[in-house]
Enzyme design. Structure first.
Site, mmCIF file in Angstrom:
data_model
loop_
_atom_site.group_PDB
_atom_site.id
_atom_site.type_symbol
_atom_site.label_atom_id
_atom_site.label_comp_id
_atom_site.label_asym_id
_atom_site.label_seq_id
_atom_site.Cartn_x
_atom_site.Cartn_y
_atom_site.Cartn_z
ATOM 1 N N ASP A 114 -1.398 11.463 -8.356
ATOM 2 C CA ASP A 114 -2.817 11.213 -8.082
ATOM 3 C C ASP A 114 -3.641 12.184 -8.936
ATOM 4 O O ASP A 114 -3.855 11.950 -10.121
ATOM 5 C CB ASP A 114 -3.022 11.388 -6.573
ATOM 6 C CG ASP A 114 -4.425 11.074 -6.099
ATOM 7 O OD1 ASP A 114 -5.200 10.506 -6.874
ATOM 8 O OD2 ASP A 114 -4.753 11.400 -4.944
ATOM 9 N N LYS A 123 -1.821 6.880 -10.393
ATOM 10 C CA LYS A 123 -3.276 6.678 -10.256
ATOM 11 C C LYS A 123 -3.935 7.429 -11.402
ATOM 12 O O LYS A 123 -4.548 8.485 -11.212
ATOM 13 C CB LYS A 123 -3.749 7.299 -8.933
ATOM 14 C CG LYS A 123 -3.677 6.403 -7.734
ATOM 15 C CD LYS A 123 -4.483 7.058 -6.619
ATOM 16 C CE LYS A 123 -4.008 6.653 -5.276
ATOM 17 N NZ LYS A 123 -4.663 7.417 -4.197
ATOM 18 N N ARG A 173 5.491 3.863 6.376
ATOM 19 C CA ARG A 173 6.525 4.171 5.364
ATOM 20 C C ARG A 173 7.560 3.049 5.268
ATOM 21 O O ARG A 173 8.127 2.806 4.214
ATOM 22 C CB ARG A 173 7.272 5.464 5.739
ATOM 23 C CG ARG A 173 6.467 6.738 5.563
ATOM 24 C CD ARG A 173 7.415 7.932 5.573
ATOM 25 N NE ARG A 173 6.754 9.186 5.882
ATOM 26 C CZ ARG A 173 6.151 9.971 4.977
ATOM 27 N NH1 ARG A 173 6.112 9.605 3.728
ATOM 28 N NH2 ARG A 173 5.594 11.110 5.337
#
Ligand code: 5GP
Length: 187
Positions: free
Chosen positions: A102, A130, A164
């Site tokens: 990220d 990302k 998950r």
């Protein structure tokens, strides 16, 4: 109680197909560099790591590292090691296996740590990238899917330990009726 399932972003078939391609790339690159030490970042990478390493044919050793990120306001979180690896890093070819990159803070810290410890080489394999959210430059050597800046769950990725177990990657879109529980530090 019924729960709203996250909107599918990457299907189970797409995940498995791409993971086979990544395994073939890793096989090709590490053919003459064994043994390879694969280090999964807990807990989110576990589903990905298992499916990936079942398809890799070069011999591997596996270990795990767990990190936490503590954010204060808008300041990037300080990354701490919650569980360290058991196998010595010095002189090894290390492949870090991560669920998602990220901001890049976690991986840049972990990459730096393994280099400091004397790894022969350190590469990164991340299922999701990302890339638009990056705050620190991190080179993803094996990248599964580039995604937009949305919050994703499933296939190991959680929201406060939920979702998950989903076999696909979905986008979490709060519907406003979610119970508000205290958040855990991200892993
Ligand atoms: P970074 O240090 O690159 O900002 O964050 C990496 C960690 O943040 C990941 O290992 C993961 O635990 C968490 N994270 C970042 N984006 C997401 C997301 O969209 N969904 C989930 N479940 N976790 C995320």
């Amino acid at each position: 109680m019924d729960r709203v399932l996250p909107r599918p972003l990457i299907s189970e078939d797409e995940l498995q197909h791409r993971i086979s391609e990544l395994a073939a790339e890793i096989d090709r690159d590490y053919r003459d560099q064994e043994p390879l030490l694969c280090i999964g970042i807990l807990k989110g990478s576990v589903f990905f790591m298992v499916d990936l390493l079942k398809r890799v044919t070069v011999p591997v050793k596996i270990d795990f590292l767990q990190t936490s990120s503590y954010r204060s306001g808008t300041t990037p979180g300080e990354i701490r090691i919650r569980k360290d690896v058991d196998i010595a890093i010095r002189g090894k070819h290390v492949l870090i296996i991560e669920d998602i990159v990220d901001t890049g803070h976690t991986l840049s810290t972990v990459l730096g740590l393994f280099r400091f410890r004397g790894a022969k080489s350190v590469k990164l394999c991340a299922l999701l990238d990302k890339h638009k959210a990056r705050e620190v430059a991190v080179n993803v050597d094996y990248s599964g899917f580039k995604i937009d800046n949305v919050f994703v769950v499933g296939y190991g990725l959680d929201l406060d330990e939920r979702y998950r177990e989903l076999p696909y990657i979905g986008v979490y879109e709060p519907d406003g009726d979610e119970p508000s529980e205290p958040s855990e530090p991200s892993e």
